[in-house]
Design a protein around this motif. Structure first.
Motif, mmCIF file in Angstrom:
data_model
loop_
_atom_site.group_PDB
_atom_site.id
_atom_site.type_symbol
_atom_site.label_atom_id
_atom_site.label_comp_id
_atom_site.label_asym_id
_atom_site.label_seq_id
_atom_site.Cartn_x
_atom_site.Cartn_y
_atom_site.Cartn_z
ATOM 1 N N ALA A 129 123.652 24.531 -30.379
ATOM 2 C CA ALA A 129 123.490 25.967 -30.154
ATOM 3 C C ALA A 129 122.051 26.393 -30.416
ATOM 4 N N LEU A 130 121.468 25.871 -31.465
ATOM 5 C CA LEU A 130 120.083 26.191 -31.793
ATOM 6 C C LEU A 130 119.155 25.749 -30.663
ATOM 7 N N GLY A 131 119.381 24.550 -30.138
ATOM 8 C CA GLY A 131 118.560 24.075 -29.034
ATOM 9 C C GLY A 131 118.668 24.967 -27.823
ATOM 10 N N ALA A 132 119.867 25.489 -27.556
ATOM 11 C CA ALA A 132 120.066 26.332 -26.376
ATOM 12 C C ALA A 132 119.383 27.685 -26.498
ATOM 13 N N ILE A 133 119.359 28.257 -27.704
ATOM 14 C CA ILE A 133 118.811 29.611 -27.830
ATOM 15 C C ILE A 133 117.311 29.647 -28.096
ATOM 16 N N VAL A 134 116.747 28.562 -28.633
ATOM 17 C CA VAL A 134 115.333 28.584 -29.020
ATOM 18 C C VAL A 134 114.376 28.887 -27.857
ATOM 19 N N PRO A 135 114.561 28.314 -26.665
ATOM 20 C CA PRO A 135 113.588 28.601 -25.599
ATOM 21 C C PRO A 135 113.444 30.080 -25.255
ATOM 22 N N CYS A 136 114.534 30.848 -25.312
ATOM 23 C CA CYS A 136 114.403 32.275 -25.006
ATOM 24 C C CYS A 136 113.504 32.963 -26.030
ATOM 25 N N TYR A 137 113.689 32.658 -27.294
ATOM 26 C CA TYR A 137 112.776 33.160 -28.328
ATOM 27 C C TYR A 137 111.339 32.706 -28.043
ATOM 28 N N HIS A 168 105.100 41.524 -34.660
ATOM 29 C CA HIS A 168 106.465 41.535 -35.198
ATOM 30 C C HIS A 168 107.328 40.500 -34.487
ATOM 31 N N TYR A 169 107.254 40.462 -33.167
ATOM 32 C CA TYR A 169 108.062 39.490 -32.440
ATOM 33 C C TYR A 169 107.610 38.068 -32.752
ATOM 34 N N GLN A 170 106.301 37.871 -32.860
ATOM 35 C CA GLN A 170 105.784 36.530 -33.166
ATOM 36 C C GLN A 170 106.294 36.053 -34.530
ATOM 37 N N GLU A 171 106.385 36.955 -35.499
ATOM 38 C CA GLU A 171 106.892 36.588 -36.825
ATOM 39 C C GLU A 171 108.372 36.206 -36.759
ATOM 40 N N THR A 172 109.140 36.925 -35.949
ATOM 41 C CA THR A 172 110.557 36.602 -35.781
ATOM 42 C C THR A 172 110.725 35.190 -35.246
ATOM 43 N N VAL A 173 109.941 34.862 -34.232
ATOM 44 C CA VAL A 173 110.042 33.542 -33.615
ATOM 45 C C VAL A 173 109.579 32.453 -34.581
ATOM 46 N N ALA A 174 108.553 32.721 -35.367
ATOM 47 C CA ALA A 174 108.068 31.739 -36.342
ATOM 48 C C ALA A 174 109.178 31.377 -37.335
#
Length: 221
Positions: A129-137, A168-174
């Motif tokens: 699941a993590l692999g599937a959602i990470v690219p959108c982030y 803010h978005y960059q911090e979320t993705v980090a």
């Protein structure tokens, strides 16, 4: 020290390179993107994002640590609240509202991408699941960061770019990438490979989503 995120990025980097040179994104930055193409994109985003939020919630259910559960619960809520508000404003720029978007309907790529995410996040393991959602982030963050250097002469496009290129978005993705490294560190090689496979598929869907907007994709029958 080698990080798993670097390994994963090598898997999706070729797709990302194709995304950056897609005429949808080059048109955003030089201001030549036809407004009807961006309108199509915004409408499809309003269909996709609720299912992305559901995928985040399902990912949180499968998470193995309280911190990961909290992260995905928070990101699910943020997607519903913040992204929804953003797209309500973007729809309004075209004289549309949520009812109009519903009447227009979800295009084939939107349905396919959302369905794939939900299937993996509901039926797969937490790493899958993590692999599937990470690219959108991650791809949105990288695209936003790259496009922010150029911005756009069109105020509406510049606003969209600043949303995803902003701090803010960059911090979320980090934070999500830190979790990715932590989870992958203890995975057997076969599980890491499956994670990468799902990430490559959803990265391809990211390209398809922009391409579908560029083509103003609709159901052929």
């Amino acid at each position: 020290m080698s990080r798993f995120r670097d390994e994963l990025w090598r898997v999706v980097d070729g797709v990302y390179g194709r995304i950056l040179v897609h005429p949808f994104l080059t048109g955003l930055t030089d201001g030549t993107l036809p407004r009807e193409v961006f309108r199509h994109f915004v409408v499809q985003e309003t269909h996709f994002l609720p299912d992305y939020a559901r995928a985040l919630a399902a990912c949180g259910v499968r998470a193995t640590s309280p911190a990961a559960v909290q992260r995905f619960a928070a990101d699910c809520a943020r997607t519903v609240e913040v992204e929804h508000s953003l797209h309500v404003e973007l729809l309004a720029a075209f004289g549309l509202d949520q009812d109009d978007a519903r009447r227009i309907g979800a295009a084939p790529t939107t349905v396919g991408y959302a369905s794939y995410l939900l299937r993996v996040c509901h039926l797969g393991t937490f790493p899958e699941a993590l692999g599937a959602i990470v690219p959108c982030y991650w791809i949105y963050a990288r695209v936003g960061e790259a496009l922010l250097e150029q911005s756009s002469p069109d105020p509406l496009y510049a606003w969209w770019i600043e949303t995803y290129g902003g701090e803010h978005y960059q911090e979320t993705v980090a934070g999500v990438l830190d979790l990715l490294d932590e989870v992958a560190a203890t995975l057997p090689e076969a599980d890491r490979a499956r994670l990468c496979e799902h990430a490559l598929t959803t990265a391809r869907y990211e390209w398809l989503f922009w391409d579908a907007a560029w083509r103003r994709e609709s159901w052929p029958i």
